[in-house]
Design a protein around this motif. Structure first.
Motif, short mmCIF file in Angstrom:
data_model
loop_
_atom_site.label_atom_id
_atom_site.label_comp_id
_atom_site.label_asym_id
_atom_site.label_seq_id
_atom_site.Cartn_x
_atom_site.Cartn_y
_atom_site.Cartn_z
N ARG A 183 18.71 28.16 20.86
CA ARG A 183 17.75 27.09 20.58
C ARG A 183 17.77 26.05 21.70
O ARG A 183 16.74 25.50 22.09
CB ARG A 183 18.07 26.46 19.23
N GLU A 184 18.96 25.79 22.23
CA GLU A 184 19.06 24.80 23.30
C GLU A 184 18.30 25.28 24.55
O GLU A 184 17.61 24.50 25.20
CB GLU A 184 20.53 24.55 23.64
N GLU A 185 18.41 26.57 24.86
CA GLU A 185 17.64 27.10 26.01
C GLU A 185 16.14 27.00 25.74
O GLU A 185 15.36 26.67 26.63
CB GLU A 185 18.02 28.56 26.26
N GLU A 186 15.75 27.34 24.50
CA GLU A 186 14.33 27.27 24.16
C GLU A 186 13.81 25.85 24.37
O GLU A 186 12.72 25.63 24.88
CB GLU A 186 14.14 27.70 22.70
N MET A 187 14.63 24.86 24.00
CA MET A 187 14.21 23.46 24.11
C MET A 187 14.26 22.96 25.55
O MET A 187 13.35 22.28 26.01
CB MET A 187 15.13 22.57 23.27
N ARG A 188 15.36 23.27 26.25
CA ARG A 188 15.60 22.60 27.54
C ARG A 188 15.22 23.42 28.75
O ARG A 188 15.07 22.89 29.85
CB ARG A 188 17.09 22.24 27.66
N VAL A 189 15.08 24.74 28.60
CA VAL A 189 14.86 25.61 29.75
C VAL A 189 13.51 26.31 29.70
O VAL A 189 12.84 26.46 30.72
CB VAL A 189 16.00 26.66 29.85
N SER A 190 13.09 26.74 28.51
CA SER A 190 11.83 27.48 28.43
C SER A 190 10.69 26.56 28.86
O SER A 190 10.82 25.34 28.84
CB SER A 190 11.58 27.97 27.01
N SER A 191 9.57 27.17 29.24
CA SER A 191 8.42 26.38 29.69
C SER A 191 7.98 25.39 28.63
O SER A 191 8.15 25.62 27.43
CB SER A 191 7.25 27.31 29.98
N THR A 192 7.36 24.33 29.10
CA THR A 192 6.76 23.35 28.20
C THR A 192 5.26 23.34 28.40
O THR A 192 4.75 23.91 29.35
CB THR A 192 7.27 21.92 28.50
N ARG A 193 4.58 22.65 27.52
CA ARG A 193 3.22 22.21 27.81
C ARG A 193 3.33 21.21 28.96
O ARG A 193 4.23 20.35 28.94
CB ARG A 193 2.65 21.52 26.57
N SER A 194 2.48 21.31 29.97
CA SER A 194 2.64 20.39 31.10
C SER A 194 2.20 18.98 30.73
O SER A 194 1.34 18.79 29.88
CB SER A 194 1.86 20.89 32.32
N ALA A 195 2.84 18.02 31.37
CA ALA A 195 2.40 16.62 31.24
C ALA A 195 1.25 16.40 32.23
O ALA A 195 1.21 17.02 33.29
CB ALA A 195 3.56 15.68 31.56
N TRP A 196 0.34 15.51 31.86
CA TRP A 196 -0.82 15.24 32.72
C TRP A 196 -1.00 13.75 32.91
O TRP A 196 -0.69 12.96 32.01
CB TRP A 196 -2.11 15.79 32.08
N ARG A 197 -1.50 13.40 34.07
CA ARG A 197 -1.98 12.04 34.33
C ARG A 197 -3.43 12.17 34.80
O ARG A 197 -3.72 12.94 35.71
CB ARG A 197 -1.13 11.34 35.38
N GLY A 202 17.77 19.10 22.66
CA GLY A 202 18.27 20.47 22.71
C GLY A 202 18.33 21.14 21.35
O GLY A 202 18.88 22.23 21.22
N SER A 203 17.80 20.45 20.34
CA SER A 203 17.88 21.01 18.99
C SER A 203 16.75 20.42 18.15
O SER A 203 16.09 19.46 18.55
CB SER A 203 19.22 20.64 18.34
N PHE A 204 16.58 20.99 16.96
CA PHE A 204 15.56 20.47 16.05
C PHE A 204 15.95 19.08 15.53
O PHE A 204 15.09 18.36 15.02
CB PHE A 204 15.33 21.42 14.88
N SER A 205 17.22 18.73 15.63
CA SER A 205 17.58 17.37 15.19
C SER A 205 17.20 16.34 16.24
O SER A 205 17.00 15.17 15.92
CB SER A 205 19.07 17.27 14.90
N GLU A 206 17.09 16.78 17.50
CA GLU A 206 16.75 15.82 18.56
C GLU A 206 15.27 15.87 18.93
O GLU A 206 14.70 14.87 19.36
CB GLU A 206 17.57 16.14 19.81
N TYR A 207 14.66 17.05 18.81
CA TYR A 207 13.23 17.19 19.13
C TYR A 207 12.45 16.85 17.86
O TYR A 207 12.51 17.56 16.86
CB TYR A 207 12.93 18.62 19.58
N VAL A 208 11.72 15.76 17.92
CA VAL A 208 11.15 15.22 16.68
C VAL A 208 9.84 15.93 16.33
O VAL A 208 8.87 15.87 17.08
CB VAL A 208 10.93 13.70 16.80
N ILE A 209 9.87 16.63 15.20
CA ILE A 209 8.67 17.26 14.65
C ILE A 209 8.56 16.77 13.21
O ILE A 209 9.55 16.74 12.50
CB ILE A 209 8.80 18.80 14.65
N PRO A 210 7.37 16.37 12.80
CA PRO A 210 7.25 15.90 11.40
C PRO A 210 7.45 17.04 10.41
O PRO A 210 7.36 18.21 10.78
CB PRO A 210 5.82 15.36 11.34
#
Lengths: 455, 158, 342
Positions: free
Chosen positions: A290-304, C255-263
């Protein structure tokens, strides 16, 4: 309680047997009984596990990687580095002609984002693989990093790409351009000039099932790869190119995904897991934590997005200039493509006779961005619709009216020079207003999308 | 550290497993016993996909060392699924389209089973409270709340 | 402190299909000996229900019962190429490929039935219940199983079809950006109603009322689930989600569902929607893509509603409580500015 009702507005008489009917889901019984097989539910005797050694810094030079302590971990099988990957540098959209190759499967001598894979460790158990990863000694020289899209384009910014810039090159241009009419002439004629800058944040897909695959050697010399990719052939073809094996050596099986939202269109776990299966002769599972999914996997890009609109007193928008920057993170993935899609849509569903768009795909020292639900259009719709309210407020017009006046109609030319042929913006606005109990004035209710009313 | 045998009751049958200390119930279910209806969404106790019932109480099996439930009663989704047809909660999920990707469904069904076992006629607020630790990224929860209320009606009229 | 209410609207378009096209999908259909039709694909179901709607489209075109159609996906050895499930493309592209394949298979099916019924294929039709009959004299009919058996064992004919759909790839003019990016455009309008707590900066989305025009619906229940699920994700994006809370700073990456805020379910607003159907010219049975846009439209509607509530224009998302409190310091609606330095 929520309600969704259907109002059949078309003339077509429904004479279908099953199209248009709410039949039950085909996969529903499997889902509610837990019998649907997801990739992580697949295992084989003798299956090995792969974990990545990842960069702990945002930007740096790799001076040395020492695996000696990792190799002593019980259950350790082998390590894979960039030297083991036949075509280590790739770009996933090469299949549709996007280039050049620029992302390493495993880092060579430099890392461009925190979490970038440097080496893969294969072990008999997941725990042993993680333990071995933790014992790899990295000797890295940290370099200055850049995280802001506009900072990245300034002189003196750390340059991330071998071609010497921090932007993707579109046929010789710094950005994807759209030019329609004469925007400066439009500004000169306008009663109001209305400017604003809009920002969005990087967002994680957060599927409940993390990215995963199992690669298994078969008796006939082929490899079966069970994967939760959203695009089976796309992933297989990229894997064959990266591993430089005939396409017929690979057999990909999937079709069931525990949440995608665009995050599983990247080709990330399959090539390295298949390589590990080739090098060990064993089935290999690579599942993101889960940590890799959150911190390493691609994200939606930020835009300005910088907006400048020329607006008449009667509410007509006669000129729109947009300068957009997509934060692609360290590598391309799908962002160069998202930027073109953005450029096609950032003028909004409105008829504007003079439009000027520069949309940049910018590299920063961030985990790469990629596809996500709405892909380039999500930020465009956000910025356009907030800007519409700002225009309404500035000129003292009702937010509904400003949208009705400017809504594109069939036959209108969009800035990318395609004629509108299936507009229904006015129809959905009328329906939404009615649902919300908002009484629209008669002159707006008379409008429709089929043609433009005579002024 | 040496492995040891842990015995517990799983879905009405006594089982014994040989595990290293701190092996989680989730690992035992999925990897030792090959019961994969219990999902593995985060292994951080954050998503609820691995929810099982221990002595009737919902527990996150990814955080639960199996030694801690020695001698106790564990029920997984496999344990409530009839040989033919569906459990009323499963039927309610199916009929209300309370499933999209399906990955959260096993955990959702187990947490709602725990709720309805102790509170057969919950309010919507009570259903929301019960499932608040279970992540669904697809549905927006509306269909799941609808399914839970439908399941309560089905179980009461059964 | 006060609770301020506001209303906001947003009207959006969304293109169906991969930008610029060039994204093919194929389908192969064959009948088994007893008249089950297998649709072979390599397409992926992300949960939106592709395996269901494709079976509906296949059954409709073949003219056979829904239950007679199987979907065999996704295996690269047995299923023909599909570009993938993204860009709101799958129902449109794969559906069109299935219609093409089903028409070819249906033609053979009717030819075999014509032999058995001693009629012309042009005079035959299907009843969708498993029979083929002579138009005008419905008592002259034959069931699909008998047709399939006869095709296999009497006539040696394969009831099968091949389907392929591609929107040819559009070039982009690098100077002007002239291009053909879409196959068709779906549209939506969302009206959001919010309440802002000026003490905590928290936003409650009270309702999302919307109208969606998505061409024709193959399965209205699945469209409804996309609208509700998408509305929730849009709300989540607008108010909560970010991997970089202090963007562009990369710090505090969750890095987790506790830190990534989703309603969660407690934040679910009242969602009401009406679906309009104006068939697209090139979608299978007139469909347009609906999957992605449902998350787009709520974002600006919610943010416009917050701006309306507090009297300050907001220009970025997620609009976290911290950003609301900072904006409230500039709000003309509050006589006393919010306390700073908290």
């Amino acid at each position: 309680m929520s309600e969704v009702t259907s109002a059949v507005a078309r003339d077509v008489k429904k004479e279908f047997h099953v199209v248009g009917k709410s039949v039950p889901r085909r996969d529903g019984v499997g889902h509610v009984t837990g019998k649907t097989v997801y990739v992580d539910d697949i295992s084989f005797p003798g299956m090995l596990h792969l974990k990545m050694v990842r960069s702990p810094i945002h930007h740096g030079i790799i001076r040395n990687v020492d695996f000696s302590a990792a190799e002593k971990v019980p259950g350790f099988v082998r390590v894979l580095t960039h030297r083991d990957v036949p075509k280590n540098i790739y770009t996933i959209l090469c299949l549709i002609g996007v280039g050049p190759d620029e992302e390493p499967v495993l880092a060579v001598d430099r890392v461009l984002y925190k979490g970038e894979p440097i080496a893969a460790i294969v072990a008999e158990t997941e725990e042993a693989a993680m333990e071995a990863v933790s014992r790899v000694r990295l000797d890295l020289e940290e370099l200055p990093a850049v995280f802001d899209v506009e900072e990245a384009l300034k002189p003196g910014a750390p340059i991330l790409k071998p071609w010497g810039t921090n932007y993707f090159v579109y046929e010789g241009h710094h950005c994807r351009r759209v030019r329609f009419g004469d925007v400066e002439k439009g500004f000169a004629q306008a009663d109001y000039i209305i400017e604003e800058v809009y920002n969005t944040s990087p967002i994680e897909h957060a599927p409940t099932e993390t990215t995963a695959c199992v690669a298994k050697p078969e008796p006939d010399g082929r490899y079966t790869v069970y994967t939760n990719t959203q695009a089976l052939f796309f992933t297989m073809d990229n894997t064959a190119l990266i591993l430089q094996v005939p396409f017929s050596k690979l057999h990909f099986v999937g079709g069931t995904v525990g949440g995608g939202f665009g995050g599983k269109v990247d080709v990330i776990v399959e090539p390295i897991a298949t390589l590990a299966a080739m090098k060990t002769g064993c089935p290999v599972k690579f599942k993101y934590t889960r940590e890799e999914e959150m911190r390493v996997s691609s994200t939606r890009s930020a835009w300005r997005m910088y907006f400048k609109d020329g607006v008449m007193k009667d509410g007509r928008i006669i000129a729109r200039k947009v300068i957009s920057y997509a934060d692609s993170g360290a590598y391309n993935r799908h962002t160069p493509y998202a930027v073109t899609k953005h450029a096609a849509n950032v003028a909004g569903p409105y008829f504007i006779p003079n439009v000027y768009i520069d949309a940049y795909c910018v590299y920063t020292n961030r985990q790469p961005a990629s596809a996500m639900r709405g892909f380039g259009v999500t930020p465009a719709s956000f910025a356009v619709e907030c800007q519409m309210d700002k225009i309404a407020e500035t000129i003292g017009m009702d937010p509904w009216e400003i949208r009705f006046i400017n809504a594109y109609r069939n036959g209108d030319m969009r800035p990318h020079q395609k004629v509108v042929e299936d507009a229904t913006l006015i129809e959905v606005m009328k329906a939404a207003a009615e649902l919300a109990g908002h009484q629209l004035p008669e002159h707006l209710l008379k409008m429709h999308s089929w043609d433009r009313e005579k002024a | 550290m040496a492995s040891r045998i842990v015995a517990f009751n799983l879905n009405g049958r006594d089982v014994e497993v040989m595990v290293k200390p701190l092996t989680t119930l989730q690992t035992v279910l999925r990897e030792h016993l090959h019961l994969t209806a219990t999902k593995s969404g985060c292994r951080q106790g954050g998503c609820g996909t691995c929810t099982v019932l221990v002595n009737g109480e919902p527990m996150l099996s990814c955080l639960l060392p199996v030694e801690d439930i020695a001698g106790q009663q564990v029920v997984t989704l496999e344990g409530i699924t009839p040989v033919e047809g569906l459990h009323p909660i499963q039927q309610a999920f199916f009929d209300n389209y309370a499933i999209q990707c399906g990955y959260c469904s096993p955990g959702m069904i187990m947490i709602i089973k725990a709720l309805l076992d102790r509170n057969p006629n919950p309010t919507r607020q009570e259903v929301m409270d019960a499932i608040a630790g279970n992540v669904c990224r697809c549905t927006g929860y509306e269909s799941i709340l609808r399914a839970a209320e439908d399941a309560a009606r089905r179980l009461q009229s059964a | 402190m006060a609770k301020l209410r506001g209303t906001g609207i947003a009207a959006v378009n969304y293109p169906t299909g991969m930008n610029l096209g060039g994204d093919p999908s194929q389908a192969l259909i064959h009948a088994t000996t007893t008249g089950t039709f297998v649709i072979s694909l390599s397409s992926t179901d992300l949960g939106q229900g592709l395996k269901t709607v494709i079976a509906q489209i296949g059954a409709e075109t073949l003219g056979v019962p829904f239950e007679n159609v199987l979907i065999d996906t996704a295996d690269t050895d047995t299923g023909p190429h599909c570009m993938g499930t993204f860009a709101s493309r799958a129902t449109h592209r794969v559906g069109n490929a299935v219609i093409m394949a089903a028409k070819e298979a249906r033609k053979v099916m009717l030819e075999v039935a014509a032999e058995e019924l001693e009629a012309s294929p042009d005079d035959l039709d299907t009843d969708g219940q498993g029979n083929i009959y002579v138009k005008g004299s419905p008592e002259r009919k034959i069931d699909i199983t008998s047709v399939a058996l006869a095709a296999h064992f009497k006539y040696g004919r394969s009831i099968s079809g091949r389907g392929m759909y591609i929107k040819p790839k559009s070039p982009v003019d690098p100077e002007t950006g002239k291009m053909d990016p879409d196959s068709t455009e779906a549209h939506a309008c969302v009206v959001a109603e919010v309440e802002v707590d000026t003490e905590t900066g928290e936003v409650t989305v009270l309702s999302l009322k919307s109208a969606y025009e998505v061409g024709c619906q193959v399965n209205p229940a699945l469209v409804r689930e996309q609208i509700i699920g998408g509305a929730f994700m849009g709300m989540s994006h607008a108010l909560y989600e970010t991997t970089a809370p202090y963007y562009p700073s990369p710090d505090h990456a969750p890095g987790s569902f506790s830190e990534y805020v989703i309603p969660g379910p407690h934040e679910l607003p009242h969602i009401e929607s009406v679906v309009l159907e104006y068939p697209s010219v090139n979608g299978p049975y007139g469909v347009k893509g609906v999957g992605e846009m449902t998350a787009n439209a709520p974002i600006p509607a919610i943010i416009n509603a917050i701006s309306n509530a507090i009297g300050v224009r907001l220009t970025e998302y997620p609009v976290t409580p911290e950003k609301i409190l900072r904006a409230l310091e500039r709000s003309p609606k509050l006589k006393q500015p919010a306390q700073t330095g908290a």
